[in-house]
Design a protein around this motif. Structure first.
Motif, PDB file in Angstrom:
ATOM      1  N   ALA A  86       0.871  -1.183   0.000  1.00 48.23           N
ATOM      2  CA  ALA A  86       0.000   0.000   0.000  1.00 48.23           C
ATOM      3  C   ALA A  86       0.904   1.228   0.000  1.00 48.23           C
ATOM      4  O   ALA A  86       1.988   1.202   0.580  1.00 48.23           O
ATOM      5  N   ASP A  87       0.464   2.295  -0.646  1.00 48.88           N
ATOM      6  CA  ASP A  87       1.194   3.563  -0.564  1.00 48.88           C
ATOM      7  C   ASP A  87       0.514   4.445   0.472  1.00 48.88           C
ATOM      8  O   ASP A  87      -0.691   4.332   0.714  1.00 48.88           O
ATOM      9  N   ILE A  88       1.267   5.321   1.133  1.00 44.22           N
ATOM     10  CA  ILE A  88       0.735   5.971   2.350  1.00 44.22           C
ATOM     11  C   ILE A  88       0.707   7.498   2.283  1.00 44.22           C
ATOM     12  O   ILE A  88       0.264   8.138   3.233  1.00 44.22           O
ATOM     13  N   ALA A 111      -6.141  12.726  -1.667  1.00 50.06           N
ATOM     14  CA  ALA A 111      -7.019  12.841  -2.827  1.00 50.06           C
ATOM     15  C   ALA A 111      -6.752  11.741  -3.848  1.00 50.06           C
ATOM     16  O   ALA A 111      -7.259  11.776  -4.947  1.00 50.06           O
ATOM     17  N   CYS A 112      -5.910  10.768  -3.468  1.00 44.84           N
ATOM     18  CA  CYS A 112      -5.659   9.650  -4.374  1.00 44.84           C
ATOM     19  C   CYS A 112      -5.999   8.330  -3.692  1.00 44.84           C
ATOM     20  O   CYS A 112      -5.686   7.261  -4.172  1.00 44.84           O
ATOM     21  N   GLY A 113      -6.630   8.435  -2.502  1.00 39.21           N
ATOM     22  CA  GLY A 113      -7.101   7.218  -1.837  1.00 39.21           C
ATOM     23  C   GLY A 113      -6.041   6.424  -1.110  1.00 39.21           C
ATOM     24  O   GLY A 113      -6.291   5.296  -0.689  1.00 39.21           O
ATOM     25  N   HIS A 114      -4.847   6.994  -0.907  1.00 44.82           N
ATOM     26  CA  HIS A 114      -3.805   6.221  -0.227  1.00 44.82           C
ATOM     27  C   HIS A 114      -4.175   5.968   1.244  1.00 44.82           C
ATOM     28  O   HIS A 114      -3.659   5.033   1.849  1.00 44.82           O
ATOM     29  N   ASP A 115      -5.073   6.801   1.790  1.00 47.16           N
ATOM     30  CA  ASP A 115      -5.613   6.528   3.131  1.00 47.16           C
ATOM     31  C   ASP A 115      -6.420   5.228   3.116  1.00 47.16           C
ATOM     32  O   ASP A 115      -6.335   4.409   4.040  1.00 47.16           O
ATOM     33  N   SER A 146       5.809   8.031  -0.256  1.00 52.43           N
ATOM     34  CA  SER A 146       6.234   8.870  -1.385  1.00 52.43           C
ATOM     35  C   SER A 146       5.917   8.360  -2.786  1.00 52.43           C
ATOM     36  O   SER A 146       6.740   8.474  -3.679  1.00 52.43           O
ATOM     37  N   GLU A 147       4.689   7.828  -2.973  1.00 58.38           N
ATOM     38  CA  GLU A 147       4.349   7.407  -4.342  1.00 58.38           C
ATOM     39  C   GLU A 147       4.129   8.607  -5.244  1.00 58.38           C
ATOM     40  O   GLU A 147       4.368   8.544  -6.442  1.00 58.38           O
ATOM     41  N   GLU A 148       3.650   9.708  -4.644  1.00 51.11           N
ATOM     42  CA  GLU A 148       3.187  10.838  -5.450  1.00 51.11           C
ATOM     43  C   GLU A 148       4.307  11.732  -5.949  1.00 51.11           C
ATOM     44  O   GLU A 148       4.066  12.641  -6.738  1.00 51.11           O
ATOM     45  N   LYS A 149       5.495  11.548  -5.453  1.00 52.27           N
ATOM     46  CA  LYS A 149       6.540  12.502  -5.818  1.00 52.27           C
ATOM     47  C   LYS A 149       7.780  11.774  -6.337  1.00 52.27           C
ATOM     48  O   LYS A 149       8.335  10.923  -5.652  1.00 52.27           O
ATOM     49  N   ILE A 174      -3.049  -2.549  -4.728  1.00 50.20           N
ATOM     50  CA  ILE A 174      -4.437  -2.200  -5.033  1.00 50.20           C
ATOM     51  C   ILE A 174      -4.549  -0.690  -5.075  1.00 50.20           C
ATOM     52  O   ILE A 174      -3.824   0.015  -4.365  1.00 50.20           O
ATOM     53  N   HIS A 175      -5.421  -0.171  -5.940  1.00 55.71           N
ATOM     54  CA  HIS A 175      -5.617   1.281  -6.021  1.00 55.71           C
ATOM     55  C   HIS A 175      -7.081   1.612  -6.210  1.00 55.71           C
ATOM     56  O   HIS A 175      -7.785   0.948  -6.974  1.00 55.71           O
ATOM     57  N   CYS A 176      -7.527   2.643  -5.505  1.00 52.22           N
ATOM     58  CA  CYS A 176      -8.896   3.141  -5.674  1.00 52.22           C
ATOM     59  C   CYS A 176      -9.139   3.515  -7.129  1.00 52.22           C
ATOM     60  O   CYS A 176      -8.279   4.115  -7.778  1.00 52.22           O
ATOM     61  N   ALA A 343       0.481   6.905 -14.378  1.00 51.57           N
ATOM     62  CA  ALA A 343       1.671   6.133 -14.010  1.00 51.57           C
ATOM     63  C   ALA A 343       1.663   5.840 -12.513  1.00 51.57           C
ATOM     64  O   ALA A 343       0.985   6.518 -11.740  1.00 51.57           O
ATOM     65  N   GLU A 344       2.422   4.831 -12.111  1.00 51.92           N
ATOM     66  CA  GLU A 344       2.426   4.337 -10.722  1.00 51.92           C
ATOM     67  C   GLU A 344       3.792   3.761 -10.417  1.00 51.92           C
ATOM     68  O   GLU A 344       4.314   2.990 -11.221  1.00 51.92           O
ATOM     69  N   ASP A 345       4.344   4.027  -9.253  1.00 48.09           N
ATOM     70  CA  ASP A 345       5.669   3.465  -8.990  1.00 48.09           C
ATOM     71  C   ASP A 345       5.621   2.013  -8.510  1.00 48.09           C
ATOM     72  O   ASP A 345       6.655   1.396  -8.299  1.00 48.09           O
TER      73      ASP A 345
END
Ligand code: NI
Length: 402
Positions: A86-88, A111-115, A146-149, A174-176, A343-345
């Motif tokens: 999971a990304d946080i 705003a990307c559902g990482h919560d 740090s998935e977003e940056k 998994i991603h929202c 894209a996704e890391d």
């Protein structure tokens, strides 16, 4: 009742009873979002929860994020290991929702559902830990910062030794996905998400009086030609069967009606779905920009900042996850995912370990809600936590028991 059905029923009832607790955790994380690489509170919350349910935390690969191991009790000899990630982190956005659990951090929002991802993976850890005696292998839980940056958190974790320390036979993420109704997942074999590269172009001409263009070298006209010429990359270089995007999305130069400026700067993005085409596009971008500039008497430089690579879902593990999701959700709960140009890391893990990235429906079936990813009104349906915990738990279980 078959063994598999018994496991599914056990997971389902455990997921249902944990649901209120996991919703509370999701709301707590949502209320306190943290930007990339600053996820200290979230890291502490995750650590405390995992320690509390008896997981081992052996390594801190990075300053934030948590990697924890659950030992299953049910197999002797060489045990198999599956990774769940999971990304946080959150985004620099001001939340516009009106919940009582809205972000209390100014200008920061999940705003990307990482919560949701973090809460779902904590719930999955609890579901599987309650069944650890029967679990046919070990599970590695990767809470990645740090998935977003750019450069992301995945590659730094790998560089810090994630796969030197652990050798999972598969990894799932998994991603929202707000474009799909809650209760469903979307899965795709092969390439799913794009490689995303940033393009920075500078056109150097020679400034002058706008009334005497013959005494100048006009970078604005050249920039216009370059933008137009770049359109042939998608229409004439990429095969019609290969999706690709070239967008020039900023252009800056000049500030008066009667002055030809010396320089124009542009930036944009390149999206490709296979690494060979990505390389070809890099070469052809350079050639097109250089030749167009030279032909118009100016000079140009192109700087390409490499982003995340193509996300490739290995067929074998993807089929296994697909069957697990079908068994857990039924035929109507699983859909094929379309190609995504985002894209996704998570893609970096898949360069080292086969696996699959699952899209989790979080939509309420109403396109008017404006709840797209990265929107200040992104508002996933929390009932998707039930689907996410169930599918992740059973996918891990059935992979280990294959
Ligand atoms: Ni995301």
């Amino acid at each position: 009742m078959s063994h598999h059905n018994r496991v599914i029923e056990k997971i389902r009832s455990s997921v249902a009873s944990l649901y209120p607790e996991i919703v509370d955790i999701r709301r707590d994380i949502h209320r306190h979002p943290e930007l990339s690489s600053q996820e200290f509170r979230t890291t502490a919350l995750v650590r405390d929860y995992l320690l509390d349910i008896g997981l081992k935390i052996e390594h801190d690969f990075l300053e934030t994020g948590v990697v924890a191991l659950l030992n299953g009790g049910c197999r002797t000899g060489e045990k198999d290991l599956v990774g769940l990630r999971a990304d946080i982190d959150a985004l620099p956005l001001e939340e516009e929702n009106l919940h009582d659990f809205c972000s209390v951090e100014k200008g920061v929002m999940h705003a990307c559902g990482h919560d949701m991802h973090t809460a779902i993976l904590l719930g999955t850890a609890k579901v599987l830990s309650e069944m650890r005696d029967e679990l046919p292998g070990d599970v590695l839980f990767v809470f990645q910062p740090s998935e977003e940056k750019a450069p992301g958190g995945a590659q730094p974790m790998i560089d810090a030794g994630l796969f030197r320390t652990y050798h999972p036979s598969a990894i799932f993420g998994i991603h929202c996905f707000p474009y799909l109704e809650t209760g469903k997942v979307a899965i795709r074999e092969g390439s799913l998400m794009a490689a995303a590269d940033e393009l920075y172009i500078k056109v150097h001409g020679e400034g002058g009086h706008a009334s005497s263009p013959h005494k100048a070298a006009d970078p604005i006209l050249a920039a216009a030609h370059i933008i137009t010429a770049l359109q042939h990359l998608v229409s004439r270089v990429a095969s019609p069967y290969e999706p690709a995007v070239v967008s020039i999305s900023s252009i800056n130069g000049g500030n008066a009606t009667n002055i030809i400026p010396g320089t124009v700067s542009m930036s944009g993005t390149l999206r490709t779905m296979n690494e060979a085409l990505r390389e070809t596009m890099h070469e052809r971008l350079e050639q097109t920009i250089q030749h167009t500039a030279r032909g118009l008497g100016v000079e140009a430089e192109l700087d390409i900042v490499h982003g995340y690579p193509v996300l490739y879902n290995d067929p074998l593990t993807t089929r296994a996850v697909h069957s697990a999701a079908l068994a857990y959700l039924g035929d109507s709960g699983v859909r094929e995912c379309e190609l995504l140009m985002t894209a996704e890391d998570f893609a970096y893990y898949l360069q080292h370990c086969p696996g699959t990235f699952i899209q989790l429906g979080t939509g309420r079936g109403n396109a008017e809600q404006g709840d797209t990813l990265h929107s200040p009104r992104f508002d996933p349906d929390e009932r998707a936590i039930l689907t996410g915990m169930g599918v992740m738990s059973y996918a891990a279980w059935s992979w280990l028991g294959r």
